[in-house]
Design a protein around this motif. Structure first.
Motif, PDB file in Angstrom:
ATOM      1  N   ARG A  43      79.532  48.541  34.458  1.00  0.00           N
ATOM      2  CA  ARG A  43      79.382  47.086  34.589  1.00  0.00           C
ATOM      3  C   ARG A  43      77.920  46.743  34.338  1.00  0.00           C
ATOM      4  NH1 ARG A  43      84.222  45.327  36.835  1.00  0.00           N
ATOM      5  NH2 ARG A  43      85.196  46.739  38.354  1.00  0.00           N
ATOM      6  N   GLY A  44      77.611  46.165  33.186  1.00  0.00           N
ATOM      7  CA  GLY A  44      76.239  45.825  32.841  1.00  0.00           C
ATOM      8  C   GLY A  44      75.931  44.366  33.093  1.00  0.00           C
ATOM      9  N   THR A  45      74.689  43.983  32.774  1.00  0.00           N
ATOM     10  CA  THR A  45      74.280  42.585  32.961  1.00  0.00           C
ATOM     11  C   THR A  45      74.830  41.694  31.859  1.00  0.00           C
ATOM     12  OG1 THR A  45      72.217  43.079  31.787  1.00  0.00           O
ATOM     13  CG2 THR A  45      72.152  43.208  34.194  1.00  0.00           C
ATOM     14  N   GLN A  46      75.120  42.274  30.687  1.00  0.00           N
ATOM     15  CA  GLN A  46      75.615  41.497  29.558  1.00  0.00           C
ATOM     16  C   GLN A  46      77.124  41.648  29.340  1.00  0.00           C
ATOM     17  OE1 GLN A  46      73.480  39.449  27.981  1.00  0.00           O
ATOM     18  NE2 GLN A  46      71.830  40.175  29.300  1.00  0.00           N
ATOM     19  N   HIS A 152      63.541  52.117  25.998  1.00  0.00           N
ATOM     20  CA  HIS A 152      63.474  51.582  27.356  1.00  0.00           C
ATOM     21  C   HIS A 152      62.393  52.335  28.133  1.00  0.00           C
ATOM     22  CE1 HIS A 152      67.589  50.539  26.104  1.00  0.00           C
ATOM     23  NE2 HIS A 152      67.513  49.534  26.964  1.00  0.00           N
ATOM     24  N   THR A 153      61.858  51.686  29.189  1.00  0.00           N
ATOM     25  CA  THR A 153      60.899  52.376  30.049  1.00  0.00           C
ATOM     26  C   THR A 153      61.545  53.622  30.634  1.00  0.00           C
ATOM     27  OG1 THR A 153      59.854  50.268  30.616  1.00  0.00           O
ATOM     28  CG2 THR A 153      59.394  52.133  32.051  1.00  0.00           C
ATOM     29  N   THR A 154      62.745  53.462  31.202  1.00  0.00           N
ATOM     30  CA  THR A 154      63.531  54.594  31.677  1.00  0.00           C
ATOM     31  C   THR A 154      64.837  54.613  30.888  1.00  0.00           C
ATOM     32  OG1 THR A 154      62.619  54.295  33.907  1.00  0.00           O
ATOM     33  CG2 THR A 154      64.535  55.745  33.677  1.00  0.00           C
ATOM     34  N   PRO A 155      65.048  55.591  30.006  1.00  0.00           N
ATOM     35  CA  PRO A 155      66.272  55.608  29.193  1.00  0.00           C
ATOM     36  C   PRO A 155      67.523  55.771  30.054  1.00  0.00           C
ATOM     37  CG  PRO A 155      64.609  57.150  28.360  1.00  0.00           C
ATOM     38  CD  PRO A 155      64.156  56.715  29.710  1.00  0.00           C
ATOM     39  N   ASP A 156      68.711  55.633  29.429  1.00  0.00           N
ATOM     40  CA  ASP A 156      69.955  55.840  30.158  1.00  0.00           C
ATOM     41  C   ASP A 156      70.096  57.319  30.519  1.00  0.00           C
ATOM     42  OD1 ASP A 156      71.890  57.283  28.120  1.00  0.00           O
ATOM     43  OD2 ASP A 156      70.863  55.721  26.979  1.00  0.00           O
ATOM     44  N   SER A 157      70.996  57.599  31.458  1.00  0.00           N
ATOM     45  CA  SER A 157      71.151  58.957  32.004  1.00  0.00           C
ATOM     46  C   SER A 157      71.480  59.989  30.949  1.00  0.00           C
ATOM     47  CB  SER A 157      72.251  58.959  33.064  1.00  0.00           C
ATOM     48  OG  SER A 157      72.018  57.972  34.028  1.00  0.00           O
ATOM     49  N   LEU A 158      72.362  59.640  30.014  1.00  0.00           N
ATOM     50  CA  LEU A 158      72.728  60.582  28.958  1.00  0.00           C
ATOM     51  C   LEU A 158      71.532  60.930  28.088  1.00  0.00           C
ATOM     52  CD1 LEU A 158      76.205  59.182  27.822  1.00  0.00           C
ATOM     53  CD2 LEU A 158      75.778  61.459  28.776  1.00  0.00           C
ATOM     54  N   THR A 159      70.748  59.907  27.727  1.00  0.00           N
ATOM     55  CA  THR A 159      69.566  60.125  26.882  1.00  0.00           C
ATOM     56  C   THR A 159      68.543  60.988  27.599  1.00  0.00           C
ATOM     57  OG1 THR A 159      69.921  58.000  25.780  1.00  0.00           O
ATOM     58  CG2 THR A 159      67.735  58.975  25.584  1.00  0.00           C
ATOM     59  N   ILE A 160      68.291  60.676  28.879  1.00  0.00           N
ATOM     60  CA  ILE A 160      67.324  61.456  29.657  1.00  0.00           C
ATOM     61  C   ILE A 160      67.713  62.929  29.667  1.00  0.00           C
ATOM     62  CG2 ILE A 160      66.412  61.909  31.976  1.00  0.00           C
ATOM     63  CD1 ILE A 160      66.658  58.881  32.516  1.00  0.00           C
ATOM     64  N   ILE A 184      65.821  53.028  38.461  1.00  0.00           N
ATOM     65  CA  ILE A 184      66.217  53.492  39.799  1.00  0.00           C
ATOM     66  C   ILE A 184      67.451  52.732  40.266  1.00  0.00           C
ATOM     67  CG2 ILE A 184      65.507  53.739  42.207  1.00  0.00           C
ATOM     68  CD1 ILE A 184      62.559  53.715  41.121  1.00  0.00           C
ATOM     69  N   HIS A 185      67.412  51.399  40.132  1.00  0.00           N
ATOM     70  CA  HIS A 185      68.501  50.551  40.604  1.00  0.00           C
ATOM     71  C   HIS A 185      69.807  50.875  39.883  1.00  0.00           C
ATOM     72  CE1 HIS A 185      70.719  46.646  41.092  1.00  0.00           C
ATOM     73  NE2 HIS A 185      70.300  46.837  42.325  1.00  0.00           N
ATOM     74  N   GLN A 186      69.712  51.200  38.606  1.00  0.00           N
ATOM     75  CA  GLN A 186      70.905  51.492  37.805  1.00  0.00           C
ATOM     76  C   GLN A 186      71.257  52.985  37.793  1.00  0.00           C
ATOM     77  OE1 GLN A 186      70.066  49.721  33.960  1.00  0.00           O
ATOM     78  NE2 GLN A 186      69.752  47.697  34.854  1.00  0.00           N
ATOM     79  N   HIS A 187      70.674  53.741  38.725  1.00  0.00           N
ATOM     80  CA  HIS A 187      71.000  55.163  38.940  1.00  0.00           C
ATOM     81  C   HIS A 187      70.685  56.049  37.746  1.00  0.00           C
ATOM     82  CE1 HIS A 187      73.027  54.401  42.785  1.00  0.00           C
ATOM     83  NE2 HIS A 187      73.578  53.344  42.212  1.00  0.00           N
ATOM     84  N   ARG A 188      69.774  55.625  36.864  1.00  0.00           N
ATOM     85  CA  ARG A 188      69.492  56.465  35.698  1.00  0.00           C
ATOM     86  C   ARG A 188      68.785  57.764  36.078  1.00  0.00           C
ATOM     87  NH1 ARG A 188      66.744  51.809  31.971  1.00  0.00           N
ATOM     88  NH2 ARG A 188      68.242  50.157  32.467  1.00  0.00           N
ATOM     89  N   THR A 189      68.135  57.783  37.248  1.00  0.00           N
ATOM     90  CA  THR A 189      67.427  58.994  37.684  1.00  0.00           C
ATOM     91  C   THR A 189      68.250  59.818  38.676  1.00  0.00           C
ATOM     92  OG1 THR A 189      66.320  57.670  39.393  1.00  0.00           O
ATOM     93  CG2 THR A 189      65.137  57.995  37.318  1.00  0.00           C
TER      94      THR A 189
END
Length: 486
Positions: A43-46, A152-160, A184-189
């Motif tokens: 569920r994204g913002t867009q 992005h400043t912090t890429p998505d989890s798959l990219t990381i 952090i908020h979107q659990h990417r880390t």
């Protein structure tokens, strides 16, 4: 990889279908799905990934991870219901790529300002020390010597995890990563194992995304709350939020400061356009970077490097070789003696810091002209604040476009102008076209004057009405000053 292995440690609420199936790859963008993939409905913002579950299945998805199960379930598809699809994606991504963060020393840097500089300079320092090093930053991604474009400043989890896997496979020892509040908020880390975390500072930013400053602070704090016992948590205690970050962390607690007592202390002995002379824990070092904000950045770098195992004297030697980061107080001096500074400062605190740095090194026999804009579709409350800072601390302030995105740049500038105090109004001018604004600043400048072009820094584009146009502040000002010198 088998689905049940990918799901290890994922918080699952319900399963419909077998988990012993083989998964080709994972995707959260339905357009990228191919036969044998798992689709994670985010569920994204867009948009909401749940709206694209059927499309993903039609393209060959054999597993779907979602927060709400569809009313109609397809045969030969395994459905995994989770509380948070974003958190599940992060854990699954780490598992899918073999948890690469455990095989190198990963250090995360968070805070409003300084993340890119600290991450990039730590990358430079450890590379110069002879280590294979990785970087995940706003400006670029580095896997040892290979550069990739950052989005992005912090890429998505798959990219990381994909890049971390590549780093491990290429023998990288250390990786330095910017950690944004969005990430952090979107659990990417989530699912990453950090060897250390660094907190720089906290000021007005991203309040278009976070509901309040308190929420913004608490999201940053969550990063430190989740650090493992064997990691270090290094925080700037000259910022009142520094000690807040340490309250619940299990990591080794470390502090740095210029003004107050701390484990790592620095003093500015000289501050010139050519660099800084610092005393760090009673040892002096000359560095090529400028300003108090960089003294904080360098102190954090010193403390982190020592805690990652480097000898303190060697760290100081390596610090003396560091070069400034692209778009961070990057300057040129024209043939006529005009100094043009390009800086990413896009928050009130960052803009104030850069202008204070210029104030500290200028003679006041010269004019300071600031070109600044604010981004569209972002936090509107900082616009008048930034305009007030620019018009108060500069001899002339030119308000212009940054990345207006879908907004009318005239409306953005009008928001900025509301913050200009009556006594400063005559010092300001509005010019929507950013290139013309920079050209005006160059035309107004006389020999020895200083021009600050703030807001975009390393960015090489402008985004207007959904279209990206090539635009590089440093390239533009260099060309204009070169033409004026002819």
């Amino acid at each position: 990889m088998v689905l049940r292995d990918i799901l290890y440690k994922t918080s699952i609420e319900a399963v419909n279908g077998p988990t012993d199936i083989t998964i080709n790859k994972m995707e959260f963008d339905s357009r990228a799905i191919t036969t044998g993939d798992a689709f994670i409905a985010i569920r994204g913002t867009q948009s909401d990934g749940h709206d694209y579950i059927e499309k993903a299945i039609s393209l060959g998805a054999v597993a779907v991870v979602c927060e709400t199960l569809p009313e109609s379930l397809s045969e030969n598809v395994t459905y995994i219901q989770v509380k948070s699809a974003s958190a599940a994606l992060a854990t699954m991504a780490a598992n899918f790529y073999g948890n690469p963060s455990r095989s190198l020393k990963l250090v995360g840097i968070t805070g409003t300002n300084g993340k890119t500089t600290i991450a990039t300079l730590l990358y430079q320092l450890f590379k110069n020390a002879g280590y294979k090093t990785g970087l995940l930053s706003t400006v670029k991604i580095m896997v040892a010597e290979t550069e990739y474009k950052a989005t992005h400043t912090t890429p998505d989890s798959l990219t990381i995890n994909r890049y971390l896997r590549q780093m491990v496979d290429e023998g990288v020892d250390y990786c330095f990563m910017e950690v944004s509040s969005h990430g952090i908020h979107q659990h990417r880390t989530t699912g990453l194992e950090f060897a250390g975390g660094i907190f720089t500072n906290l000021s007005h930013d991203h309040l278009d995304y976070h509901s309040s400053f308190a929420e913004y602070r608490d999201v940053k704090k969550r990063f430190f709350d989740e650090l493992p016992k064997g990691a270090f948590a290094l925080v700037n205690v000259d910022d009142k939020n520094g000690l807040v970050m340490l309250q619940n962390t299990m990591a080794k607690k470390l502090t740095y400061a210029l003004k107050t007592y701390a484990d790592y202390k620095a003093q500015i002995l000289e501050n010139q356009l050519s660099g800084l002379l610092l005393k760090i824990n009673e040892q002096e070092v000359w560095v090529k970077l400028i300003g108090k904000f960089n003294a904080y950045n360098l102190l954090a770098i010193y403390a982190a490097a020592v805690n990652l195992g480097l000898e303190s004297v060697e760290v100081l030697r390596l610090m003396s070789e560091l070069e400034s980061v692209s778009g961070r107080f990057q300057f040129i001096i024209s043939d006529s003696g005009i100094t043009a500074i390009v800086d990413y400062a896009h928050t009130p605190d960052a803009l104030g810091n850069v202008l204070k740095t210029i104030e500290d090194i200028r003679t006041r026999n010269e004019q300071l002209i600031t070109v600044v804009g604010c981004g569209g579709d972002r936090d509107t409350t900082k616009r008048p604040v930034m305009a007030n800072i620019a018009s108060t601390m500069s001899d002339r302030a030119i308000f212009t476009s940054d990345n207006p995105r879908s907004e009318d740049p005239v409306d953005i500038i009008e928001d900025m102008e509301k913050g200009v105090e009556p006594q400063n109004y005559k010092k300001t001018v509005a010019m929507v076209d950013r290139k013309q604004a920079i050209k005006l600043a160059c035309q107004l400048a006389k020999p020895n004057d200083i021009i600050l072009i703030a807001g975009k820094g390393h960015e090489t584009y402008q985004e207007i009405k959904g279209v990206r146009y090539d635009f590089d502040d440093m390239q533009v000002v260099r060309e204009i000053l070169g033409q004026l010198n002819k």
